[in-house]
Design an enzyme around this catalytic site. Structure first.
Site, short mmCIF file in Angstrom:
data_model
loop_
_atom_site.label_atom_id
_atom_site.label_comp_id
_atom_site.label_asym_id
_atom_site.label_seq_id
_atom_site.Cartn_x
_atom_site.Cartn_y
_atom_site.Cartn_z
N ALA A 234 -4.15 -7.93 -3.58
CA ALA A 234 -3.68 -6.57 -3.87
C ALA A 234 -4.86 -5.61 -4.06
CB ALA A 234 -2.84 -6.58 -5.14
N GLY A 235 -4.62 -4.35 -3.75
CA GLY A 235 -5.60 -3.30 -4.04
C GLY A 235 -4.80 -2.08 -4.45
N HIS A 236 -4.81 -1.76 -5.74
CA HIS A 236 -3.99 -0.66 -6.26
C HIS A 236 -4.90 0.47 -6.71
CE1 HIS A 236 -0.50 -3.68 -7.19
NE2 HIS A 236 -0.84 -3.63 -5.92
N PRO B 117 -8.58 -0.76 8.89
CA PRO B 117 -7.68 0.37 9.15
C PRO B 117 -6.23 -0.10 9.12
CG PRO B 117 -8.95 -0.19 11.11
CD PRO B 117 -9.45 -1.08 10.02
N GLN C 160 1.87 -6.20 -3.11
CA GLN C 160 2.35 -6.29 -1.72
C GLN C 160 3.64 -5.46 -1.58
OE1 GLN C 160 1.26 -9.68 -3.19
NE2 GLN C 160 -0.62 -8.68 -2.63
N LEU D 137 3.76 12.47 0.86
CA LEU D 137 4.46 13.48 1.66
C LEU D 137 3.47 14.49 2.24
CD1 LEU D 137 7.50 13.68 -0.64
CD2 LEU D 137 7.71 13.53 1.85
N ASP D 138 2.40 14.77 1.48
CA ASP D 138 1.39 15.74 1.93
C ASP D 138 0.73 15.31 3.25
OD1 ASP D 138 0.48 13.75 -0.13
OD2 ASP D 138 -1.48 14.35 0.65
N LYS E 243 -0.68 4.18 -8.19
CA LYS E 243 -0.57 5.55 -8.71
C LYS E 243 0.64 5.69 -9.63
CE LYS E 243 0.76 10.18 -7.81
NZ LYS E 243 0.68 11.46 -7.15
N ASP F 215 0.81 -1.22 0.00
CA ASP F 215 0.00 0.00 0.00
C ASP F 215 0.84 1.27 0.00
OD1 ASP F 215 -2.21 -1.68 0.10
OD2 ASP F 215 -2.27 -1.64 2.29
N GLY G 198 -10.71 -2.91 3.47
CA GLY G 198 -11.27 -1.78 4.22
C GLY G 198 -10.80 -1.71 5.67
N THR H 228 2.99 -12.62 2.99
CA THR H 228 2.13 -13.26 1.99
C THR H 228 2.89 -14.47 1.46
OG1 THR H 228 0.66 -12.86 0.11
CG2 THR H 228 2.86 -11.86 -0.02
N GLY I 274 1.58 2.94 -2.66
CA GLY I 274 1.13 3.83 -3.73
C GLY I 274 1.62 3.33 -5.09
N LYS I 275 1.80 2.01 -5.20
CA LYS I 275 2.30 1.42 -6.44
C LYS I 275 1.36 1.71 -7.61
CE LYS I 275 2.31 -2.58 -4.33
NZ LYS I 275 2.07 -2.16 -2.95
P1 GDP Z 1 -0.77 0.26 -3.58
O1 GDP Z 1 -1.38 -1.01 -3.06
O2 GDP Z 1 0.70 0.32 -3.35
O3 GDP Z 1 -1.12 0.54 -5.01
O4 GDP Z 1 -1.40 1.43 -2.70
P2 GDP Z 1 -2.95 1.60 -2.29
O5 GDP Z 1 -3.70 2.07 -3.47
O6 GDP Z 1 -3.44 0.40 -1.57
O7 GDP Z 1 -2.82 2.72 -1.17
C1 GDP Z 1 -2.26 3.96 -1.43
C2 GDP Z 1 -3.30 5.03 -1.10
O8 GDP Z 1 -2.67 6.28 -1.04
C3 GDP Z 1 -4.39 5.16 -2.15
O9 GDP Z 1 -5.58 5.53 -1.54
C4 GDP Z 1 -3.87 6.28 -3.04
O10 GDP Z 1 -4.91 6.97 -3.71
C5 GDP Z 1 -3.22 7.17 -2.02
N1 GDP Z 1 -2.07 7.96 -2.49
C6 GDP Z 1 -1.09 7.62 -3.36
N2 GDP Z 1 -0.16 8.61 -3.44
C7 GDP Z 1 -0.57 9.57 -2.59
C8 GDP Z 1 -0.02 10.83 -2.19
O11 GDP Z 1 1.04 11.25 -2.60
N3 GDP Z 1 -0.74 11.55 -1.27
C9 GDP Z 1 -1.91 11.12 -0.74
N4 GDP Z 1 -2.52 11.88 0.15
N5 GDP Z 1 -2.45 9.95 -1.09
C10 GDP Z 1 -1.78 9.18 -1.99
P1 IMO Z 2 -0.96 -4.25 -2.18
O1 IMO Z 2 -0.54 -4.83 -3.51
C1 IMO Z 2 -0.94 -4.57 2.16
C2 IMO Z 2 -1.06 -8.60 3.85
C3 IMO Z 2 -2.31 -9.04 4.60
C4 IMO Z 2 -1.69 -9.98 5.61
C5 IMO Z 2 -0.59 -10.67 4.81
C6 IMO Z 2 -0.98 -12.02 4.24
O2 IMO Z 2 -2.25 -3.53 -2.24
O3 IMO Z 2 0.15 -3.45 -1.58
P2 IMO Z 2 -2.57 -12.75 2.22
O4 IMO Z 2 -4.01 -12.49 1.98
O5 IMO Z 2 -1.66 -12.23 1.15
O6 IMO Z 2 -2.26 -14.17 2.56
O7 IMO Z 2 -2.23 -11.91 3.57
O8 IMO Z 2 -0.26 -9.78 3.75
N1 IMO Z 2 -1.29 -8.12 2.46
C7 IMO Z 2 -1.20 -6.84 2.10
N2 IMO Z 2 -1.00 -5.73 2.85
N3 IMO Z 2 -1.07 -4.47 0.82
C8 IMO Z 2 -1.26 -5.58 0.06
O9 IMO Z 2 -1.26 -5.54 -1.28
C9 IMO Z 2 -1.37 -6.83 0.71
N4 IMO Z 2 -1.59 -8.09 0.29
C10 IMO Z 2 -1.53 -8.88 1.37
O10 IMO Z 2 -2.93 -7.94 5.21
O11 IMO Z 2 -1.06 -9.24 6.63
MG MG Z 3 -2.91 -1.65 -1.80
#
Ligand code: GDP
Ligand code: IMO
Ligand code: MG
Length: 430
Positions: free
Chosen positions: A39-41, A305, A225, A333-334, A18, A13, A303, A240, A15-16
């Site tokens: 994953a959730g990007h 926290p 991840q 950074l913001d 983006k 998470d 979802g 994972t 910010g991959k």
């Molecule tokens: P990923 O799994 O690495 O693709 O990251 P996620 O999408 O799960 O989580 C990153 C979160 O940070 C998302 O809600 C993005 O929209 C948000 N995000 C990414 N870059 C920035 C940034 O520079 N500033 C802020 N405030 N949010 C960002």
């Molecule tokens: P992205 O690509 C953050 C975490 C889970 C758990 C552990 C194992 O969005 O960055 P799993 O379901 O893979 O067996 O869970 O890994 N986890 C992540 N945490 N971002 C992810 O993906 C994750 N994918 C798995 O919360 O701790």
């Molecule tokens: Mg994610």
């Protein structure tokens, strides 16, 4: 020609999504090489927000998008995601390619993920519940089913019958569950419908990707991840079940290491983690709450926290080493705009009192040693001009870069595509 791996440097998470979206403007293909719909990007542009789980984020820019052999695929979820993208006007059909060697997440994998976590009780991993661990376990145990198996109807039916017997035994005896046993006939019928929808996408993706390499195209490898969720190098067993590191891209996409030209590490300006496991710089005070609320730190997949804490230079310098990172995108950074003081972990005090600057094998029972820096304490959200960045932020970036041993290539000041500052765009590989 460039082959650039995008990799998370912390616990996911970062910010991959983006950054993959930002760089896809110059890419000819985007390839996922490991993980699944755990994953959730998130990608934001205009007034739209997209969260991709399985489909590479590059699809949003109508770029060739590949689900490599190293990915584990839940077909029902993939179809759902494709339909959602299509409803948003994205042309998936002409851009998506699925490896015939990718493993399938079978119904029992999701059941065993849930039951396994229940059995572990307070020691649970806190998985995303998507069946990822059990699917990789069966892959390595040679009891998996691959996408290509679906193409041979009678072979698939036979394999399914064998596996259903084996997994019903596991259900009853290993998990001691009284849930309805799996039915080969029912799964066969369901998967036959999935195949109808997905058949046009299935191909030999290593051949496709290598042909693109030979044609001199620009390819992005979208990691899922993060480094410390890697099954070998992460905080085992709270990880994972795949190799999330840049090295995983070669096996998971079917390309040779000599093809890789760069590795971009995605680094959150602080640290977050979802699920269980050690987290030395985790905060349980007002600062932690401020990071959580300003960063809107809720998992994009479940979802939940996210736990929040200060930047940990030991983690990220280890990530630079393990991935061979040649540049970093510093994200969010913001989110630090309201802090008067920022802390960076530069060492750990071990349980026996010894001080270390290198990441120890176990992150349990270590106490971070912090360095403090003045915050900028002003609004930087959305700044796109490098010259407008406050001097305190530039000093923070310089210190991070010095501590972890890699240059900063991109600065991110907001979630939207355009809220980015690309340093030396001509040198950004693609
Ligand atoms: P990923 O799994 O690495 O693709 O990251 P996620 O999408 O799960 O989580 C990153 C979160 O940070 C998302 O809600 C993005 O929209 C948000 N995000 C990414 N870059 C920035 C940034 O520079 N500033 C802020 N405030 N949010 C960002
Ligand atoms: P992205 O690509 C953050 C975490 C889970 C758990 C552990 C194992 O969005 O960055 P799993 O379901 O893979 O067996 O869970 O890994 N986890 C992540 N945490 N971002 C992810 O993906 C994750 N994918 C798995 O919360 O701790
Ligand atoms: Mg994610």
């Amino acid at each position: 020609m460039a082959c650039v791996i995008i990799v998370g440097t912390q616990w996911g998470d970062e910010g991959k999504g983006k950054i993959v979206d930002l760089l896809t403007e110059r890419a000819d293909a985007v390839v996922r090489y490991q993980g699944g719909n755990n994953a959730g990007h998130t990608v934001m542009f205009g007034d739209k927000t997209f969260v991709t789980h399985l489909v590479p984020s590059g699809i949003l820019r109508k770029t060739t998008s590949v689900l490599g052999n190293g990915v584990v695929i839940d077909l029902a979820e993939l179809i759902k995601e494709i339909e959602e993208l299509e409803q948003m006007g994205i042309d998936v059909e002409n851009h998506l390619h699925i490896s015939d060697r990718a493993q399938l997440v079978m119904p029992w994998h999701k059941t065993f993920d849930r039951l396994g976590e229940e059995q572990k009780g307070k020691n649970k991993i806190g998985t995303t519940g998507r069946g990822i661990g059990p699917a990789y376990k069966d892959k390595i145990g040679r009891s998996g089913v691959r996408v290509g198996d679906l193409l041979e109807t009678e072979h698939f039916r036979g394999r399914l019958e064998e596996l259903v017997v084996e997994n019903n035994q596991r259900l009853e005896h290993l998990y001691k569950s009284a849930e309805t046993p799996f039915s080969a006939a029912q799964i066969f019928a369901e998967f036959t419908t999935y195949l109808k929808k997905l058949k046009p996408y299935i191909c030999d993706t290593p051949l496709l990707v290598n042909q693109l390499v030979e044609q001199g195209k620009n390819i992005l490898f979208e990691g899922a991840q993060g480094t410390f969720l890697d099954v070998d190098h992460g905080t085992y067993p709270f990880v994972t079940s795949s190799n999330t590191l840049a090295g995983g891209a070669c096996a998971g996409a079917g390309i040779g290491p000599t093809r890789i030209t760069d590795v971009l590490g995605i680094v959150k300006a602080y640290t977050t983690r979802v699920g269980s496991g050690p987290f030395p710089t985790e905060l349980f005070d007002k600062d932690g709450e401020l990071l959580q609320s300003e960063g809107q730190e809720f998992g994009a997949t479940t979802g939940r926290p996210r736990r929040c804490g200060w930047f940990d230079a030991l983690l990220v310098s280890q990530a630079v080493r393990l991935n061979g990172i040649t540049g970093m995108a510093i994200m969010k950074l913001d989110v630090l705009d309201k802090f008067e003081t920022l802390k960076i972990a530069v060492g750990y005090r071990l349980a026996d009192g010894e001080l270390t600057e290198n990441l120890p094998r176990s992150l349990e029972n270590v106490t971070p040693v912090y360095e403090e820096m003045p915050g900028w304490n002003c609004k930087t959200a959305g700044i796109t001009d490098y010259d407008q960045l406050p001097p305190e932020m530039l000093a923070y970036l310089e210190r991070l870069s010095e501590l972890v041993g890699a240059p900063v290539s991109i600065i991110s000041t907001g979630p939207k595509r355009e809220e980015s500052i690309v340093l030396n765009p001509d040198q950004l590989w693609l």
